[in-house]
Design an enzyme around this catalytic site. Structure first.
Site, PDB file in Angstrom:
ATOM      1  CG  ASP A 167      -1.851  -1.239   1.197  1.00 26.04           C
ATOM      2  OD1 ASP A 167      -2.246  -1.680   0.106  1.00 26.04           O
ATOM      3  OD2 ASP A 167      -2.124  -1.780   2.286  1.00 26.04           O
ATOM      4  N   GLY A 189      -4.576  -4.549  -3.644  1.00 27.36           N
ATOM      5  CA  GLY A 189      -5.562  -3.508  -3.914  1.00 27.36           C
ATOM      6  C   GLY A 189      -4.790  -2.279  -4.353  1.00 27.36           C
ATOM      7  CG  HIS A 190      -2.213  -2.325  -6.943  1.00 27.84           C
ATOM      8  ND1 HIS A 190      -1.372  -2.952  -7.825  1.00 27.84           N
ATOM      9  CD2 HIS A 190      -1.870  -2.808  -5.721  1.00 27.84           C
ATOM     10  CE1 HIS A 190      -0.566  -3.778  -7.166  1.00 27.84           C
ATOM     11  NE2 HIS A 190      -0.868  -3.718  -5.884  1.00 27.84           N
ATOM     12  CD  GLN A 197       0.617  -9.178  -2.523  1.00 28.82           C
ATOM     13  OE1 GLN A 197       1.187  -9.834  -3.368  1.00 28.82           O
ATOM     14  NE2 GLN A 197      -0.635  -8.815  -2.707  1.00 28.82           N
TER      15      GLN A 197
END
Ligand code: GDP
Ligand code: IMO
Ligand code: MG
Length: 430
Positions: free
Chosen positions: A13, A40-41, A223
């Protein structure tokens, strides 16, 4: 060979998606090489938010071919839903290519991820419960089903029957869960085959053809370095190799295919899930709350609050080495604006007073180290409108210079907001 890697230097993140999107504009191929929909990008273009899990962040440019490499684990239902989501926003996804060698995440992987976490109790890892670990475990055990198996219903069924016998035994006898039904799984997965068939390809050829033609290939990590199965804070890691070396196995290229490695570094640190985090701010800490509020530090994927902390230069230096970063990009500098002073961890002190300049390899030591901080002045004004490095206040530029010195490689970019245009390019990166 014109390959560039985007890799997170912390615990994920950091803003990899937004920088993949930024660098994709000058690329022909954007390739994911590991992970799955645990990622989650988030990308913000003209105020519109795109939250991607599986499709590489280059998809937003109509001349980029997004590629899901062999090292990724694919839940086909999630992929189809993501394609629908993008289609609904007017994005053409027909150029996407998915490796036939990528492994499939199956319903029993998700079920096992959930029950093993429950079984671990207070020792749980805090996984995303997406089935990532069990899918990679089956790949290593050589009982995985791959994307190419969708193309042959008979083989798909044979492989499923074989593996499901063992999985159902474990689910029923160890975890007291209901067995899963092979007919149902086949029906559900094979129904997606017509939709996926045109996308399935030999992505290794694609990547090499592009490299040989002198096209620019961007490898997008999911990640990050300290979630790496080999180099992260094991066992509190994911089950793949996000480090730049993972590109070689996860996309099928040799190290000489890569000439640029951009380490994405948040101006502070966050972590989701369990595991050591030396610079973590305690629960309820005012600075921690400010970082979470201003940085909107809630998982794109699971909605969990991210644990906040100061920037850790010991970890950063090591990440630069592990990935042989040619440079770093500092993200979310704008979040620090109101803070009168900032701390950066420059070393650790062990329980017995030993000073560590490097990340200690032994987890019992790492779990107990105390950060040694240097304190530097904040700048006290908003910077989200900055377009050039000269627009930043002196103290902000000094912070960037300080991080650069600690990292040991140049800072190429600084981002001051989530939007594409909120990217400051440092002169030498232009
Ligand atoms: P990734 O997993 O590394 O791609 O990062 P995520 O997308 O999960 O998390 C980064 C979050 O920060 C997203 O919500 C981005 O829109 C946002 N973001 C990225 N860069 C910046 C920045 O420079 N400033 C601010 N305020 N937000 C940013
Ligand atoms: P992006 O690509 C942050 C964390 C989970 C958990 C550990 C293992 O958005 O940076 P897993 O489901 O992978 O078996 O969980 O890894 N984790 C992430 N944390 N960002 C991510 O991806 C993550 N993907 C996994 O929270 O601690
Ligand atoms: Mg993310």
């Amino acid at each position: 060979m014109p390959g560039t890697v985007i890799v997170g230097t912390q615990w994920g993140d950091e803003g990899k998606g937004r920088f993949t999107d930024y660098l994709a504009k000058e690329s022909e191929l954007v390739v994911r090489y590991q992970g799955g929909h645990n990622a989650g990008h988030t990308i913000v273009v003209d105020g519109e938010v795109f939250a991607l899990q599986l499709v590489p962040s280059g998809v937003l440019y109509d001349y980029v071919t997004p590629v899901i490499g062999n090292g990724v684990v694919v839940d086909p239902a999630v992929l189809v839903a993501e394609l629908d989501m993008l289609g609904g926003k007017g994005i053409d996804t027909s150029r996407l290519r998915v490796s036939g060698n990528a492994h499939l995440i199956m319903p029993y992987h998700q079920e096992l991820d959930r029950v093993t976490e429950r079984y671990l109790g207070k020792n749980k890892l805090g996984t995303t419960k997406r089935g990532i670990g069990p899918a990679y475990a089956d790949k290593a055990l050589r009982v995985g089903l791959r994307v190419q198996d969708l193309l042959d219903p008979k083989i798909f069924r044979e492989k499923l029957d074989l593996v499901l016998r063992e999985k159902n035994g474990v689910l029923a006898k160890v975890y007291n869960r209901l067995p899963l039904d092979a007919d149902e799984i086949c029906e559900q997965y094979l129904a997606m085959e017509p939709r996926l068939r045109p996308l399935i390809a030999d992505t290794v050829h694609l990547v090499h053809d592009a490299l040989e033609a002198g096209q620019r290939v961007l490898f997008e990590g999911a990640q990050a370095t300290y979630l790496d199965l080999d180099h992260g804070t094991y066992p509190f890691v994911t089950s793949s190799n996000p480090v730049a070396g993972g590109v070689c196995t996860g996309a099928g290229v040799g190290p000489r295919a890569i000439d640029r490695i951009v380490g994405i570094t948040k101006a502070y640190a966050t972590r989701v899930g369990a595991g050591p985090f030396p610079t973590e701010l305690p629960d309820g800490d005012a600075v921690g709350n400010l970082l979470v509020d201003r940085g909107v530090e809630f998982g794109t994927n699971t909605g969990r609050r991210r644990r906040p902390g100061w920037l850790d230069a010991v970890m950063l230096r090591h990440a630069v080495r592990l990935n042989t970063c040619t440079e770093i990009a500092i993200t979310k500098l704008d979040v620090l604006a109101p803070l009168p002073e900032l701390k950066v961890c420059v070393a650790y002190e062990g329980e017995d007073g030993t000073r560590y300049e490097h990340v200690p390899y032994h987890q019992s030591v790492l779990h107990k180290v105390r950060p040694v901080y240097e304190t530097v002045p904040g700048w006290g004004t908003e910077i989200d409108g900055a377009g050039r490095i000269e627009d930043l206040p002196d103290a902000a530029r000094e912070y960037v210079r300080f991080v650069e010195e600690l990292a040991g490689v140049p800072v190429s970019f600084v981002s001051v907001g989530p939007g594409r245009e909120q990217t400051v390019v440092l002169p030498r990166a232009a």
